[in-house]
Design a protein around this motif. Structure first.
Motif, PDB file in Angstrom:
ATOM      1  N   LEU A   3      94.507  -5.610  17.035  1.00 46.07           N
ATOM      2  CA  LEU A   3      93.488  -4.924  17.847  1.00 46.07           C
ATOM      3  C   LEU A   3      94.082  -3.759  18.623  1.00 46.07           C
ATOM      4  O   LEU A   3      93.350  -2.846  19.017  1.00 46.07           O
ATOM      5  CB  LEU A   3      92.814  -5.915  18.808  1.00 46.07           C
ATOM      6  N   SER A   4      95.382  -3.757  18.829  1.00 45.44           N
ATOM      7  CA  SER A   4      96.007  -2.651  19.572  1.00 45.44           C
ATOM      8  C   SER A   4      95.849  -1.322  18.843  1.00 45.44           C
ATOM      9  O   SER A   4      95.953  -0.248  19.434  1.00 45.44           O
ATOM     10  CB  SER A   4      97.493  -2.940  19.822  1.00 45.44           C
ATOM     11  N   ASP A   5      95.606  -1.390  17.523  1.00 42.92           N
ATOM     12  CA  ASP A   5      95.388  -0.165  16.738  1.00 42.92           C
ATOM     13  C   ASP A   5      93.919   0.241  16.687  1.00 42.92           C
ATOM     14  O   ASP A   5      93.570   1.207  15.991  1.00 42.92           O
ATOM     15  CB  ASP A   5      95.890  -0.364  15.298  1.00 42.92           C
ATOM     16  N   ALA A   6      93.067  -0.487  17.411  1.00 49.17           N
ATOM     17  CA  ALA A   6      91.626  -0.195  17.388  1.00 49.17           C
ATOM     18  C   ALA A   6      91.296   1.262  17.724  1.00 49.17           C
ATOM     19  O   ALA A   6      90.482   1.878  17.024  1.00 49.17           O
ATOM     20  CB  ALA A   6      90.879  -1.145  18.326  1.00 49.17           C
ATOM     21  N   PRO A   7      91.894   1.855  18.765  1.00 52.94           N
ATOM     22  CA  PRO A   7      91.565   3.259  19.069  1.00 52.94           C
ATOM     23  C   PRO A   7      91.929   4.206  17.923  1.00 52.94           C
ATOM     24  O   PRO A   7      91.208   5.176  17.648  1.00 52.94           O
ATOM     25  CB  PRO A   7      92.418   3.563  20.308  1.00 52.94           C
ATOM     26  N   ILE A   8      93.041   3.926  17.218  1.00 52.78           N
ATOM     27  CA  ILE A   8      93.463   4.774  16.104  1.00 52.78           C
ATOM     28  C   ILE A   8      92.491   4.621  14.940  1.00 52.78           C
ATOM     29  O   ILE A   8      92.094   5.607  14.308  1.00 52.78           O
ATOM     30  CB  ILE A   8      94.891   4.404  15.654  1.00 52.78           C
ATOM     31  N   ILE A   9      92.094   3.379  14.654  1.00 50.87           N
ATOM     32  CA  ILE A   9      91.154   3.131  13.557  1.00 50.87           C
ATOM     33  C   ILE A   9      89.799   3.752  13.884  1.00 50.87           C
ATOM     34  O   ILE A   9      89.139   4.324  13.013  1.00 50.87           O
ATOM     35  CB  ILE A   9      90.999   1.610  13.308  1.00 50.87           C
TER      36      ILE A   9
ATOM     37  N   GLY B 135      88.093  -2.603   9.869  1.00 53.06           N
ATOM     38  CA  GLY B 135      87.978  -2.418  11.309  1.00 53.06           C
ATOM     39  C   GLY B 135      86.995  -3.376  11.941  1.00 53.06           C
ATOM     40  O   GLY B 135      87.239  -3.919  13.029  1.00 53.06           O
ATOM     41  N   LEU B 136      85.882  -3.609  11.257  1.00 52.26           N
ATOM     42  CA  LEU B 136      84.868  -4.523  11.783  1.00 52.26           C
ATOM     43  C   LEU B 136      85.419  -5.940  11.871  1.00 52.26           C
ATOM     44  O   LEU B 136      85.194  -6.642  12.860  1.00 52.26           O
ATOM     45  CB  LEU B 136      83.632  -4.491  10.886  1.00 52.26           C
ATOM     46  N   ARG B 137      86.157  -6.364  10.842  1.00 53.85           N
ATOM     47  CA  ARG B 137      86.733  -7.714  10.858  1.00 53.85           C
ATOM     48  C   ARG B 137      87.697  -7.890  12.021  1.00 53.85           C
ATOM     49  O   ARG B 137      87.695  -8.923  12.698  1.00 53.85           O
ATOM     50  CB  ARG B 137      87.442  -7.991   9.530  1.00 53.85           C
ATOM     51  N   ILE B 138      88.510  -6.875  12.277  1.00 58.23           N
ATOM     52  CA  ILE B 138      89.456  -6.938  13.390  1.00 58.23           C
ATOM     53  C   ILE B 138      88.715  -6.984  14.720  1.00 58.23           C
ATOM     54  O   ILE B 138      89.036  -7.784  15.604  1.00 58.23           O
ATOM     55  CB  ILE B 138      90.416  -5.727  13.349  1.00 58.23           C
ATOM     56  N   ALA B 139      87.698  -6.136  14.863  1.00 54.77           N
ATOM     57  CA  ALA B 139      86.936  -6.071  16.117  1.00 54.77           C
ATOM     58  C   ALA B 139      86.267  -7.405  16.437  1.00 54.77           C
ATOM     59  O   ALA B 139      86.295  -7.884  17.578  1.00 54.77           O
ATOM     60  CB  ALA B 139      85.897  -4.960  16.039  1.00 54.77           C
ATOM     61  N   VAL B 140      85.649  -8.008  15.441  1.00 55.54           N
ATOM     62  CA  VAL B 140      84.930  -9.264  15.644  1.00 55.54           C
ATOM     63  C   VAL B 140      85.889 -10.419  15.923  1.00 55.54           C
ATOM     64  O   VAL B 140      85.670 -11.218  16.833  1.00 55.54           O
ATOM     65  CB  VAL B 140      84.049  -9.589  14.419  1.00 55.54           C
ATOM     66  N   ALA B 141      86.968 -10.487  15.152  1.00 57.09           N
ATOM     67  CA  ALA B 141      87.902 -11.610  15.280  1.00 57.09           C
ATOM     68  C   ALA B 141      88.723 -11.553  16.563  1.00 57.09           C
ATOM     69  O   ALA B 141      89.041 -12.600  17.148  1.00 57.09           O
ATOM     70  CB  ALA B 141      88.834 -11.650  14.077  1.00 57.09           C
ATOM     71  N   GLN B 142      89.048 -10.351  17.020  1.00 55.52           N
ATOM     72  CA  GLN B 142      89.961 -10.220  18.159  1.00 55.52           C
ATOM     73  C   GLN B 142      89.305  -9.631  19.405  1.00 55.52           C
ATOM     74  O   GLN B 142      89.984  -9.149  20.295  1.00 55.52           O
ATOM     75  CB  GLN B 142      91.170  -9.344  17.759  1.00 55.52           C
ATOM     76  N   SER B 143      87.994  -9.684  19.488  1.00 54.96           N
ATOM     77  CA  SER B 143      87.282  -9.046  20.605  1.00 54.96           C
ATOM     78  C   SER B 143      87.685  -9.607  21.968  1.00 54.96           C
ATOM     79  O   SER B 143      87.629  -8.905  22.978  1.00 54.96           O
ATOM     80  CB  SER B 143      85.766  -9.183  20.418  1.00 54.96           C
ATOM     81  N   SER B 144      88.098 -10.856  22.005  1.00 56.82           N
ATOM     82  CA  SER B 144      88.471 -11.472  23.289  1.00 56.82           C
ATOM     83  C   SER B 144      89.724 -10.836  23.889  1.00 56.82           C
ATOM     84  O   SER B 144      89.974 -10.967  25.092  1.00 56.82           O
ATOM     85  CB  SER B 144      88.706 -12.974  23.110  1.00 56.82           C
ATOM     86  N   ARG B 145      90.500 -10.134  23.083  1.00 54.13           N
ATOM     87  CA  ARG B 145      91.726  -9.503  23.570  1.00 54.13           C
ATOM     88  C   ARG B 145      91.474  -8.117  24.162  1.00 54.13           C
ATOM     89  O   ARG B 145      92.377  -7.527  24.761  1.00 54.13           O
ATOM     90  CB  ARG B 145      92.748  -9.386  22.421  1.00 54.13           C
ATOM     91  N   GLY B 146      90.260  -7.614  23.990  1.00 52.51           N
ATOM     92  CA  GLY B 146      89.921  -6.297  24.541  1.00 52.51           C
ATOM     93  C   GLY B 146      88.497  -5.941  24.177  1.00 52.51           C
ATOM     94  O   GLY B 146      88.260  -5.313  23.140  1.00 52.51           O
ATOM     95  N   GLU B 147      87.549  -6.360  24.993  1.00 49.57           N
ATOM     96  CA  GLU B 147      86.141  -6.227  24.646  1.00 49.57           C
ATOM     97  C   GLU B 147      85.698  -4.776  24.477  1.00 49.57           C
ATOM     98  O   GLU B 147      84.917  -4.462  23.575  1.00 49.57           O
ATOM     99  CB  GLU B 147      85.278  -6.918  25.709  1.00 49.57           C
ATOM    100  N   THR B 148      86.189  -3.893  25.329  1.00 46.53           N
ATOM    101  CA  THR B 148      85.763  -2.496  25.272  1.00 46.53           C
ATOM    102  C   THR B 148      86.224  -1.809  23.988  1.00 46.53           C
ATOM    103  O   THR B 148      85.423  -1.174  23.288  1.00 46.53           O
ATOM    104  CB  THR B 148      86.294  -1.706  26.483  1.00 46.53           C
ATOM    105  N   ILE B 149      87.518  -1.934  23.673  1.00 44.68           N
ATOM    106  CA  ILE B 149      88.013  -1.259  22.466  1.00 44.68           C
ATOM    107  C   ILE B 149      87.471  -1.931  21.200  1.00 44.68           C
ATOM    108  O   ILE B 149      87.255  -1.267  20.190  1.00 44.68           O
ATOM    109  CB  ILE B 149      89.556  -1.198  22.425  1.00 44.68           C
ATOM    110  N   ALA B 150      87.218  -3.245  21.288  1.00 43.89           N
ATOM    111  CA  ALA B 150      86.633  -3.943  20.135  1.00 43.89           C
ATOM    112  C   ALA B 150      85.211  -3.461  19.894  1.00 43.89           C
ATOM    113  O   ALA B 150      84.792  -3.248  18.748  1.00 43.89           O
ATOM    114  CB  ALA B 150      86.649  -5.451  20.368  1.00 43.89           C
ATOM    115  N   ASN B 151      84.462  -3.268  20.979  1.00 38.25           N
ATOM    116  CA  ASN B 151      83.083  -2.795  20.864  1.00 38.25           C
ATOM    117  C   ASN B 151      83.044  -1.369  20.325  1.00 38.25           C
ATOM    118  O   ASN B 151      82.195  -1.034  19.481  1.00 38.25           O
ATOM    119  CB  ASN B 151      82.396  -2.862  22.233  1.00 38.25           C
ATOM    120  N   ASN B 152      83.978  -0.532  20.775  1.00 34.90           N
ATOM    121  CA  ASN B 152      84.049   0.852  20.268  1.00 34.90           C
ATOM    122  C   ASN B 152      84.366   0.869  18.773  1.00 34.90           C
ATOM    123  O   ASN B 152      83.799   1.658  18.014  1.00 34.90           O
ATOM    124  CB  ASN B 152      85.104   1.638  21.029  1.00 34.90           C
ATOM    125  N   LEU B 153      85.287  -0.010  18.361  1.00 31.88           N
ATOM    126  CA  LEU B 153      85.650  -0.085  16.951  1.00 31.88           C
ATOM    127  C   LEU B 153      84.478  -0.585  16.115  1.00 31.88           C
ATOM    128  O   LEU B 153      84.231  -0.086  15.021  1.00 31.88           O
ATOM    129  CB  LEU B 153      86.857  -1.011  16.769  1.00 31.88           C
TER     130      LEU B 153
END
Length: 232
Positions: free
Chosen positions: A71-77, A99-117
């Protein structure tokens, strides 16, 4: 290194073998997982680069399941998906699926960046709808990339994978659930609009209608899994 380990582990490789009676698909190597997590946590951009290289689905699934640092790469993706012209149409949609799979699976580690992704990924999904169903009156098989890949088949596979991913969102995750419901409603509306448009007849019309019906049904199933938040 990460690519090679992902390939190996997604196939069931374990350093030192596996326990007696353990199935091929159930096993995984925690030594490999630890190594990849350490590399990804120290070097930003690795997961985004692998996604850009069109890593196979089973490797993406392995990363999603075992590498929460992805998920740390979410902003780049997100930036990769938001910029037109950086990727071919099929590459962009398959990257959105990852990207969607990463956002959904790891959203608890960063809700804002997961939602943006997730928003960037679903925007690509909606933009790619025409590629999935193909243009009216043109055999979909004529849509091919330079390497001969059937564009509609690749995009269709990615779309169904993304619809399945949307259905796995926890109803308690309000932000992702709302975004998913909006996306499903828009896709459902596109299916109805395309179905009513007409313009073709015969076998081609039947196949197109069957595909639109299948997409609509997958949207309905995902919406039901989310608690039926939207009227389809």
């Amino acid at each position: 290194i990460v690519r090679c380990i992902a390939f190996a582990c997604a196939s069931g490789f374990v350093f030192g073998g596996c326990e007696h009676g353990e199935t091929h698909h159930a096993r995984h190597c925690m030594l490999s997982v630890s190594m990849v997590r350490s590399i990804v946590s120290k070097r930003r951009g690795i997961i985004a680069a692998l996604i850009k290289q069109d890593l196979p689905d089973n490797c993406i699934d392995w990363i999603v399941e075992f590498i929460p640092e992805s998920l740390s790469d979410a902003p780049i993706i997100t930036s990769l998906l938001s910029e037109n012209g950086l990727l071919a149409a099929t590459e962009r949609l398959t990257a959105a699926s990852a990207g969607l799979r990463i956002a959904v699976a790891q959203s608890s580690r960063g809700e804002t960046i997961a939602n943006n992704l997730m928003m960037a990924s679903t925007a690509v999904l909606l933009d790619s709808f025409t590629l999935v169903v193909g243009p009216v009156g043109v055999p979909v098989s004529v849509l091919r990339e330079e390497n001969g890949q059937d564009v509609t088949n690749v995009c269709r596979k990615a779309m169904f994978h993304m619809l399945k991913t949307l259905s796995t969102i926890s109803p308690k995750n309000t932000d992702l659930k709302n975004e998913a419901s909006i996306t499903l409603t828009k896709i459902s509306a596109l299916c109805k609009s395309e179905n009513a448009a007409g313009g073709i007849s015969g076998v081609a019309a039947s196949r197109r209608k069957a595909l639109l019906k299948e997409i609509w049904e997958k949207c309905l199933q995902a919406n039901t899994a989310l608690g039926g938040a939207m009227q389809m």
